[in-house]
Enzyme design. Sequence first.
Site, PDB file in Angstrom:
ATOM      1  N   CYS A 193     -66.909 -13.754  -9.713  1.00 16.93           N
ATOM      2  CA  CYS A 193     -67.845 -14.748 -10.220  1.00 16.93           C
ATOM      3  C   CYS A 193     -68.795 -15.114  -9.083  1.00 16.93           C
ATOM      4  O   CYS A 193     -69.034 -14.301  -8.188  1.00 16.93           O
ATOM      5  CB  CYS A 193     -67.113 -15.961 -10.768  1.00 16.93           C
ATOM      6  N   MET A 194     -69.310 -16.319  -9.048  1.00 16.11           N
ATOM      7  CA  MET A 194     -70.273 -16.694  -8.024  1.00 16.11           C
ATOM      8  C   MET A 194     -69.679 -16.693  -6.623  1.00 16.11           C
ATOM      9  O   MET A 194     -70.337 -16.308  -5.664  1.00 16.11           O
ATOM     10  CB  MET A 194     -70.814 -18.101  -8.324  1.00 16.11           C
TER      11      MET A 194
END
Length: 532
Positions: A31-32
């Site tokens: 993810c981020m």
Amino acid sequence: MAPAPDKNRRIAEEILPLVGGAANVISVSHCMTRLRLGIADRTLVRDEDLRALPAVMGVVEDDTYQIVLGPGTVARVTPEFERLVAEERQQDPTPGTGSGTGTGTGGNEAAGTGTPSAEELAAQGAAIRAERKARNATPFKLFLRRIANIFVPLIPALIGCGIVAGINGLLTNLVNTGHVTWAEPLVPALAAIASGFMSLIAVFVGINTAKEFGGTPVLGGAVAAIIVYAGVAEVSAFGQELAPGQGGVLGALGAAALAAQVEKWCRRRVPESLDVLVTPTLTVLVAGLVTLFGLMFLAGEVSTAIGEFADWLLSAGGAVAGFVLGGLFLPLVMLGLHQALIPIHTTLIEQQGFTVLLPILAMAGAGQVGAAIAVYFRLNRNTSIRKTIRSTLPAGFLGVGEPLIYGVSLPLGRPFVTACVGGAFGGGFVGLFYQLGDSVGSTAIGPSGWALFPLLDGNGGPAATVAVYAGGLLVGYLAGFAATYFFGFSRQMLTELNTGPDADATTPAAEPAKPAPDKEETATPVASGVGS
């Protein structure tokens, strides 16, 4: 100096044996900020050794095993990690034989000393996280997690297009005032780049929704594409003509989820010889008709209500609403309820060009940073905890607050509460200016802290927007620091946390400083699901 790919490969090579080797890795994604791994045998993962790696900012065990590497780094390390896993599987295809064993012994140096170190706080944070995970495994919260899985993969495109939109807005102003005439041909090109994704975001939501609910992604995208098709203006539902884009991402989510259910129903009943023709046709036809004559209108009404409520809340509530939102965001994260905000942010961005809620909620991170700085000064003899804070503060300023939360404030208890107080005051500051007519919003979701500056937008011009957000961060830092410094510790806590073998030898004490331990203690921050 080694080139960047070598560095990323080295990080992947350091991580892989500590998670049990390629045979122990079921899935790889990111993810981020986090490398997300599906793990076959959890006992083969060496948590303490992982946390001790310089590139690792913390770990999280949720539905997947998550290793916090930070924004940017994780996007470069993940492909190297995937390649490394594939290479090892080709060399040794035998399943179920992880290359790493043991539980790790890091962080035991201070055991039995009576003074909580960073390692012991991390262990407490892990226990809190495990308890939170058990509480969060309710049907409603699992549903919210699925919703988050739909929107999180869209964040990189939202960020990229949001920054391009900001650059285009600045150039537009300069062109209109005659200061930059050479950029006039560039303005429409940047507008197309920034707006192309947003005009089709419903399709991407449909693809991810179908994938998440067990359908064929392209069928989910096909049904969601109906929402943005210009020809829907010729269709009437509930006595009103539809408008292209009506219902937005919420309509796309509902349409694709319905398509996935129709498809699965068809798969169970349609003969295999006819499946390739009948199932896609019925899926698109049934879900498409329901979307046109029901979902688009209903989702449009909900989307409009969300935008109007957000405007009313901050226009009428102002500082009070901002205070409550900024102060409650971290507890919402602990309960897993923050994931419900992701489609709301996306809806506001789709409607208004930016979400006014994110800058206020980002103040929770500012309170956390201020609280951590106060802990650093109050625990002036606990070198282990201070080392953790020094190593994780830069990430905290950039909006990655997981290590500070689970490695410092939450295990200590009271500093977590005072951090929320700091976030409340920062949120109140931003909310007050909204009430006064200066709205501040973000053109994308994901970043916070200083990383949000390039994504800011509002109705008062770039300078005013940046000034309000920066002022909110400063208020959050100061309020979090003051609340934690004066109210974050009892006398007993200060005595216990500032006494022991990791006391700073340079701090005056009644007795001679004790010799340094044989092995330097390693700070081990642990991360949560905040902001990812």
